[in-house]
Scaffold this motif. Structure first.
Motif, PDB file in Angstrom:
ATOM      1  N   ARG A 194       5.638   8.380  44.590  1.00  0.00           N
ATOM      2  CA  ARG A 194       4.359   8.643  43.766  1.00  0.00           C
ATOM      3  C   ARG A 194       4.396   9.310  42.603  1.00  0.00           C
ATOM      4  O   ARG A 194       3.403   9.804  41.801  1.00  0.00           O
ATOM      5  CB  ARG A 194       3.574   9.419  44.880  1.00  0.00           C
ATOM      6  CG  ARG A 194       3.390   8.972  46.080  1.00  0.00           C
ATOM      7  CD  ARG A 194       2.403   9.790  47.149  1.00  0.00           C
ATOM      8  NE  ARG A 194       3.596  11.025  47.514  1.00  0.00           N
ATOM      9  CZ  ARG A 194       3.425  11.925  48.222  1.00  0.00           C
ATOM     10  NH1 ARG A 194       2.238  11.969  49.126  1.00  0.00           N
ATOM     11  NH2 ARG A 194       4.322  12.840  48.688  1.00  0.00           N
ATOM     12  N   ASP A 195       5.654  10.067  42.214  1.00  0.00           N
ATOM     13  CA  ASP A 195       6.077  10.863  41.102  1.00  0.00           C
ATOM     14  C   ASP A 195       6.786  10.046  40.113  1.00  0.00           C
ATOM     15  O   ASP A 195       7.001  10.626  38.885  1.00  0.00           O
ATOM     16  CB  ASP A 195       6.640  11.949  41.459  1.00  0.00           C
ATOM     17  CG  ASP A 195       5.814  13.004  42.297  1.00  0.00           C
ATOM     18  OD1 ASP A 195       4.493  13.360  41.982  1.00  0.00           O
ATOM     19  OD2 ASP A 195       6.268  13.455  43.552  1.00  0.00           O
ATOM     20  N   GLN A 196       7.082   8.601  40.234  1.00  0.00           N
ATOM     21  CA  GLN A 196       7.616   7.989  39.569  1.00  0.00           C
ATOM     22  C   GLN A 196       6.853   6.926  38.629  1.00  0.00           C
ATOM     23  O   GLN A 196       7.564   6.581  37.570  1.00  0.00           O
ATOM     24  CB  GLN A 196       9.086   7.167  40.078  1.00  0.00           C
ATOM     25  CG  GLN A 196       9.774   7.953  40.975  1.00  0.00           C
ATOM     26  CD  GLN A 196      10.920   7.187  41.930  1.00  0.00           C
ATOM     27  OE1 GLN A 196      10.257   5.813  42.237  1.00  0.00           O
ATOM     28  NE2 GLN A 196      11.810   7.680  42.545  1.00  0.00           N
ATOM     29  N   GLU A 231       3.502  13.466  39.415  1.00  0.00           N
ATOM     30  CA  GLU A 231       4.152  14.186  38.383  1.00  0.00           C
ATOM     31  C   GLU A 231       4.348  13.610  36.837  1.00  0.00           C
ATOM     32  O   GLU A 231       4.059  14.263  36.106  1.00  0.00           O
ATOM     33  CB  GLU A 231       5.240  14.971  38.813  1.00  0.00           C
ATOM     34  CG  GLU A 231       5.196  16.010  39.735  1.00  0.00           C
ATOM     35  CD  GLU A 231       6.502  16.366  40.584  1.00  0.00           C
ATOM     36  OE1 GLU A 231       6.293  17.292  41.379  1.00  0.00           O
ATOM     37  OE2 GLU A 231       7.462  15.908  39.944  1.00  0.00           O
ATOM     38  N   ALA A 232       4.630  12.328  37.013  1.00  0.00           N
ATOM     39  CA  ALA A 232       4.635  11.473  35.940  1.00  0.00           C
ATOM     40  C   ALA A 232       3.234  11.441  35.064  1.00  0.00           C
ATOM     41  O   ALA A 232       3.323  11.727  33.699  1.00  0.00           O
ATOM     42  CB  ALA A 232       5.117  10.080  36.081  1.00  0.00           C
ATOM     43  N   ALA A 233       2.209  11.523  35.768  1.00  0.00           N
ATOM     44  CA  ALA A 233       0.964  11.395  35.054  1.00  0.00           C
ATOM     45  C   ALA A 233       0.604  12.775  34.394  1.00  0.00           C
ATOM     46  O   ALA A 233       0.189  12.929  33.332  1.00  0.00           O
ATOM     47  CB  ALA A 233      -0.167  10.874  36.180  1.00  0.00           C
ATOM     48  N   ILE A 234       0.951  13.785  35.258  1.00  0.00           N
ATOM     49  CA  ILE A 234       0.698  15.197  34.876  1.00  0.00           C
ATOM     50  C   ILE A 234       1.439  15.514  33.471  1.00  0.00           C
ATOM     51  O   ILE A 234       0.876  16.078  32.576  1.00  0.00           O
ATOM     52  CB  ILE A 234       1.011  16.283  36.047  1.00  0.00           C
ATOM     53  CG1 ILE A 234       0.102  16.080  37.100  1.00  0.00           C
ATOM     54  CG2 ILE A 234       0.889  17.659  35.443  1.00  0.00           C
ATOM     55  CD1 ILE A 234       0.751  17.018  38.575  1.00  0.00           C
ATOM     56  N   ILE A 235       2.780  15.252  33.444  1.00  0.00           N
ATOM     57  CA  ILE A 235       3.431  15.626  32.299  1.00  0.00           C
ATOM     58  C   ILE A 235       3.128  14.782  31.001  1.00  0.00           C
ATOM     59  O   ILE A 235       2.974  15.311  30.122  1.00  0.00           O
ATOM     60  CB  ILE A 235       4.988  15.376  32.861  1.00  0.00           C
ATOM     61  CG1 ILE A 235       5.591  15.990  33.795  1.00  0.00           C
ATOM     62  CG2 ILE A 235       5.812  15.464  31.445  1.00  0.00           C
ATOM     63  CD1 ILE A 235       5.407  17.623  33.606  1.00  0.00           C
ATOM     64  N   ILE A 281       9.907   9.367  33.816  1.00  0.00           N
ATOM     65  CA  ILE A 281       8.657   9.501  33.157  1.00  0.00           C
ATOM     66  C   ILE A 281       8.608   8.717  31.519  1.00  0.00           C
ATOM     67  O   ILE A 281       7.609   7.933  31.346  1.00  0.00           O
ATOM     68  CB  ILE A 281       8.164  10.950  32.789  1.00  0.00           C
ATOM     69  CG1 ILE A 281       8.009  11.683  34.152  1.00  0.00           C
ATOM     70  CG2 ILE A 281       7.117  10.979  31.782  1.00  0.00           C
ATOM     71  CD1 ILE A 281       7.915  13.135  33.865  1.00  0.00           C
ATOM     72  N   ALA A 282       9.829   8.657  30.879  1.00  0.00           N
ATOM     73  CA  ALA A 282      10.084   8.028  29.785  1.00  0.00           C
ATOM     74  C   ALA A 282       9.966   6.483  30.014  1.00  0.00           C
ATOM     75  O   ALA A 282       9.387   5.681  29.269  1.00  0.00           O
ATOM     76  CB  ALA A 282      11.573   8.222  29.234  1.00  0.00           C
ATOM     77  N   ARG A 283      10.489   5.984  31.180  1.00  0.00           N
ATOM     78  CA  ARG A 283      10.264   4.644  31.207  1.00  0.00           C
ATOM     79  C   ARG A 283       8.968   4.227  31.895  1.00  0.00           C
ATOM     80  O   ARG A 283       8.571   3.055  31.835  1.00  0.00           O
ATOM     81  CB  ARG A 283      11.571   4.149  32.520  1.00  0.00           C
ATOM     82  CG  ARG A 283      12.947   4.334  31.857  1.00  0.00           C
ATOM     83  CD  ARG A 283      13.758   3.988  32.986  1.00  0.00           C
ATOM     84  NE  ARG A 283      13.979   2.833  33.397  1.00  0.00           N
ATOM     85  CZ  ARG A 283      14.450   1.719  32.734  1.00  0.00           C
ATOM     86  NH1 ARG A 283      15.080   1.898  31.691  1.00  0.00           N
ATOM     87  NH2 ARG A 283      14.539   0.494  33.155  1.00  0.00           N
ATOM     88  N   PRO A 313       6.764   4.236  28.001  1.00  0.00           N
ATOM     89  CA  PRO A 313       7.614   3.950  26.739  1.00  0.00           C
ATOM     90  C   PRO A 313       6.739   3.637  25.529  1.00  0.00           C
ATOM     91  O   PRO A 313       7.370   3.625  24.463  1.00  0.00           O
ATOM     92  CB  PRO A 313       7.947   2.263  27.082  1.00  0.00           C
ATOM     93  CG  PRO A 313       6.973   1.816  27.898  1.00  0.00           C
ATOM     94  CD  PRO A 313       6.605   3.001  28.940  1.00  0.00           C
ATOM     95  N   ASP A 314       5.417   4.044  25.745  1.00  0.00           N
ATOM     96  CA  ASP A 314       4.454   3.670  24.653  1.00  0.00           C
ATOM     97  C   ASP A 314       4.302   5.273  24.148  1.00  0.00           C
ATOM     98  O   ASP A 314       3.623   5.363  23.171  1.00  0.00           O
ATOM     99  CB  ASP A 314       3.088   3.362  24.788  1.00  0.00           C
ATOM    100  CG  ASP A 314       2.583   3.791  26.182  1.00  0.00           C
ATOM    101  OD1 ASP A 314       3.204   4.307  26.996  1.00  0.00           O
ATOM    102  OD2 ASP A 314       1.266   3.716  26.231  1.00  0.00           O
ATOM    103  N   LEU A 315       4.723   6.510  24.858  1.00  0.00           N
ATOM    104  CA  LEU A 315       4.510   7.848  24.559  1.00  0.00           C
ATOM    105  C   LEU A 315       5.710   8.495  23.858  1.00  0.00           C
ATOM    106  O   LEU A 315       5.620   9.142  22.989  1.00  0.00           O
ATOM    107  CB  LEU A 315       3.718   8.514  25.689  1.00  0.00           C
ATOM    108  CG  LEU A 315       3.430  10.047  25.744  1.00  0.00           C
ATOM    109  CD1 LEU A 315       2.615  10.221  24.513  1.00  0.00           C
ATOM    110  CD2 LEU A 315       3.000  10.427  26.895  1.00  0.00           C
ATOM    111  N   TYR A 316       6.903   8.111  24.652  1.00  0.00           N
ATOM    112  CA  TYR A 316       8.168   8.591  24.397  1.00  0.00           C
ATOM    113  C   TYR A 316       8.999   7.696  23.344  1.00  0.00           C
ATOM    114  O   TYR A 316       9.478   6.773  23.913  1.00  0.00           O
ATOM    115  CB  TYR A 316       8.739   9.292  25.652  1.00  0.00           C
ATOM    116  CG  TYR A 316       7.736  10.269  26.308  1.00  0.00           C
ATOM    117  CD1 TYR A 316       7.792  11.611  26.121  1.00  0.00           C
ATOM    118  CD2 TYR A 316       7.128   9.873  27.296  1.00  0.00           C
ATOM    119  CE1 TYR A 316       6.886  12.422  26.689  1.00  0.00           C
ATOM    120  CE2 TYR A 316       6.313  10.859  28.334  1.00  0.00           C
ATOM    121  CZ  TYR A 316       6.187  11.867  27.818  1.00  0.00           C
ATOM    122  OH  TYR A 316       5.331  12.801  28.455  1.00  0.00           O
ATOM    123  N   ALA A 317       9.594   8.273  22.332  1.00  0.00           N
ATOM    124  CA  ALA A 317      10.565   7.566  21.420  1.00  0.00           C
ATOM    125  C   ALA A 317      11.933   7.519  22.121  1.00  0.00           C
ATOM    126  O   ALA A 317      12.527   6.512  21.683  1.00  0.00           O
ATOM    127  CB  ALA A 317      10.439   8.122  20.121  1.00  0.00           C
TER     128      ALA A 317
END
Length: 436
Positions: free
Chosen positions: A234-236, A242-246, A279-281, A284-288
């Motif tokens: 749920r956090d992946q 948590e992925a959505a929160i961050i 979160i980065a994966r 991928p459109d948010l984190y470089a």
């Protein structure tokens, strides 16, 4: 008439004042002052017209010279008033009216000009300063005319959205880049934002580079040991837990400050490193780019049991078709990995699996080993077809489960290793969000 007399006869106090003003405007105050002084002291009545009686009249003085009788010269007898005086006496008689201020137009002009100059003196003195001279420091106790550069701040904030809420600390540099990069730093278990910031020293580096740094804090309600729930599906996932929160917290910082959307990065330590890669994966459109220190591959566990297994020996079957965290086809997130080879908490095999998710198989690798000081380490850089470094792997011999090159002010740090914060920052500055 001699040259000096000719100049005094043809120039006026007004002409001198014009010239003095010009010299003052050029900053030549000494010359202007000397000219004004000469103007005050060097003008008298003009000489009388020359007559036939005095065809060879000598230069006129401002005051008549006293008569000195030569011993061999004849003198007039007392009482002989009608007797003609000698030539020097006649000249003195003609000059005498020049000493009368009422009958001397030049003297009246001089007095008038003097009043004007005395009124203008403070102004002229101010104009006489150098135009581009260095600014004088303010007097003690007086504030400077310009505001000092803004100081950096480390402020506590909170973010909430449908997926949940988290408190976080935000480092705001005193002189941020325009627009500025943003790094999101996720702490490990039993840590908090202040502890993680102190141990990594990232704020010191960020201040020099004008970079914002956000430190989300895990709550005890979400995990009793403040670990990020990197092993919970749920956090992946994207837009979940948590992925959505961050991700939402990241967007909130970007909306509140002048952040460059192409230079947003995420990094973490241990559980925070595993969560950062999740979160980065997922975004991928948010984190470089992403930094993983002593962490695990994305999606390598589905519950607490599989998480403990992965920490000890790596995720079973990762890299095969049935693996938990298999990367989407063709996706590569620029990644920098740090891991101690003597890590007894998270096996170094997990670093190999993180590299596998970065698709290093199609890249050109070059390794270098450094043994000059501190822990020996090997740095491997992976370049793409264009020659750009898109993946870095740092393996530190003799290092355990701690932030390499960290500061003793924070927990879980190893001061003898290479500076992971500096290396991550250098790697991030070479990465920008774009087509992949």
């Amino acid at each position: 008439m001699q040259d000096g007399a000719r100049d005094r006869a043809t120039h006026s106090p007004f002409a001198d004042m014009i010239e003095a003003t010009r010299l003052t405007s050029l900053g030549r105050l000494d010359e202007a002052t000397a000219l004004i002084q000469r103007s005050f002291g060097g003008y008298a009545a003009p000489p009388p017209p020359e007559t036939a009686e005095t065809p060879q009249q000598p230069q006129v003085q401002l005051q008549a010279q006293p008569q000195v009788q030569r011993p061999d010269a004849p003198s007039a007898a007392p009482g002989h008033a009608g007797t003609e005086a000698p030539a020097p006496a006649r000249r003195a008689a003609r000059i005498e009216p020049a000493r009368n201020p009422i009958s001397d137009p030049a003297l009246r002009v001089r007095n008038a000009v003097g009043k004007v100059v005395r009124g203008l003196a403070p102004v002229l003195k101010g104009f006489g300063q150098p135009r581009r001279g260095p600014a004088r420091p303010p007097a003690p106790g007086k504030p400077a005319s310009r505001k000092p550069p803004a100081e950096s701040r480390f402020v506590g904030l909170s973010h909430a959205e449908p997926a949940g809420s988290r408190d976080y600390k935000l480092f705001i540099p005193g002189n941020p880049a325009e627009p500025a990069p943003l790094i999101v730093m996720l702490h490990g278990c039993m840590q908090n934002p202040d502890d993680f910031a102190a141990g990594t020293g990232m704020n010191v580096l960020a201040e020099r580079a004008g970079i914002f740094v956000a430190y989300p804090g895990q709550s005890r309600q979400a995990h009793v040991q403040r670990c990020w729930n990197w092993y919970d599906p749920r956090d992946q996932r994207r837009e979940s837990g948590e992925a959505a929160i961050i991700a939402g917290l990241t967007r909130a910082v970007m909306a509140a400050h002048a952040i460059d959307p192409a230079r947003v990065y995420i990094a973490g330590m241990s559980a925070g490193g595993a969560a950062a890669l999740n979160i980065a994966r997922a975004y991928p459109d948010l984190y470089a780019a992403v930094g993983v220190h002593s962490g695990l591959a994305a999606g390598c566990a589905r519950d607490l049991g599989s998480a403990l297994m992965a920490m000890q020996v790596g995720a079973p079957g990762l890299g095969t078709a049935a693996s938990f965290g298999a990367a989407p086809a063709g996706q590569r997130i620029p990644t920098i990995v740090f891991h101690g080879e003597d890590d007894g908490t998270v096996s170094v095999r997990n670093a190999d699996q993180v590299l596998a998710q970065a698709n290093v198989a199609g890249l050109t690798a070059r390794s270098e080993t450094f043994e000059d000081r501190g822990h020996p380490f090997t740095r491997t850089r992976f370049r793409d077809e264009a020659g750009r470094v898109v993946v870095e792997d740092w393996r530190i011999r003799g290092a355990g489960h701690a932030w390499s090159g960290g500061r003793p002010e924070g927990s879980y740090t190893d001061t003898d290793g290479p500076d992971a914060s500096r290396a991550m920052l250098d790697f991030f500055t070479e990465q920008k969000l774009g087509p992949r």
